[in-house]
Design an enzyme around this catalytic site. Structure first.
Site, PDB file in Angstrom:
ATOM      1  N   TYR A  14       0.803  -1.224   0.000  1.00  0.00           N
ATOM      2  CA  TYR A  14       0.000   0.000   0.000  1.00  0.00           C
ATOM      3  C   TYR A  14       0.840   1.281   0.000  1.00  0.00           C
ATOM      4  CZ  TYR A  14      -3.757  -3.226   1.075  1.00  0.00           C
ATOM      5  OH  TYR A  14      -4.646  -4.272   1.030  1.00  0.00           O
ATOM      6  N   HIS A  19      -4.650   6.050  -1.438  1.00  0.00           N
ATOM      7  CA  HIS A  19      -5.348   5.934  -0.155  1.00  0.00           C
ATOM      8  C   HIS A  19      -4.403   6.174   1.023  1.00  0.00           C
ATOM      9  CE1 HIS A  19      -9.363   5.343   1.102  1.00  0.00           C
ATOM     10  NE2 HIS A  19      -9.337   4.067   1.402  1.00  0.00           N
ATOM     11  N   ASN A 112     -14.124   5.501   3.772  1.00  0.00           N
ATOM     12  CA  ASN A 112     -14.361   4.528   4.844  1.00  0.00           C
ATOM     13  C   ASN A 112     -13.570   4.808   6.117  1.00  0.00           C
ATOM     14  OD1 ASN A 112     -16.348   3.042   3.523  1.00  0.00           O
ATOM     15  ND2 ASN A 112     -14.823   1.835   2.423  1.00  0.00           N
TER      16      ASN A 112
END
Length: 186
Positions: A14, A19, A112
């Site tokens: 990631y 994000h 989220n």
């Protein structure tokens, strides 16, 4: 005490993804405002700095994005942090790349991590610093877009833009109002 929390997902896969703009921002802040200590607590990495004689915690949750609120709630409760002393940094697909914008309260807008924080704190009333990651082209699903990596050019643009606004920490630690920050840096 002030708390700056950058949202992201843990794991090598990631790193440098859209994000993880919150993690990238925390790293940039730590380059500029050196930290005195680092510890792992409340499912997060907590870096402690002193800026303008004010203790500042820079936090990277070690949960996945969807569970960030658990960490935020634990830190807020343990350190007895007033929500006026908290800024959450996160990616925002509704802003162009390199656009950095302060925001006070409001819905999660489908993010989220922010949704998790709202649910765990039982309020939308906290300060945010949104980092633009662009809207995806039509062929992209949102989930694939936010988990895609920044190009080198995009990452450099983001870093330059964020570094130009990183002085907000001085104003924040000098107890300037959030309205002042929005007027000065937006």
């Amino acid at each position: 005490m002030k708390v700056i929390i950058g949202l992201g997902n843990i794991g090598k896969e990631y790193e440098k993804t859209r994000h993880n703009a919150g993690f990238i921002a925390i790293d940039l802040l730590l380059e500029k405002y050196k930290y005195n200590s680092i510890k792992e607590e409340f499912n997060s990495l907590v870096y402690t700095s002193i800026i303008n004689n004010q203790k500042v915690l820079f936090v990277k949750p070690l949960t996945f994005m969807n569970n960030s609120g658990l960490t935020v709630k634990q830190i807020i409760n343990f350190y007895k942090i007033d929500l006026n002393d908290l800024i959450v940094i996160h990616d925002d697909k509704d802003l162009n790349i390199s656009r950095i914008q302060f925001k006070k309260d409001g819905s999660s807008a489908g993010h989220n991590g922010i949704k998790s924080i709202i649910n765990n704190l039982n309020t939308q009333d906290f300060y945010r610093l949104r980092i633009g990651i662009n809207k995806p082209a039509n062929q992209w699903k949102i989930v694939d877009w936010v988990l895609s990596k920044f190009s080198d050019d995009e990452l450099n643009l983001l870093k330059e833009s964020f570094n130009n606004k990183s002085e907000f920490i001085n104003d924040f630690t000098n107890n300037k109002t959030f309205t002042y920050l929005m007027n000065k840096y937006n």
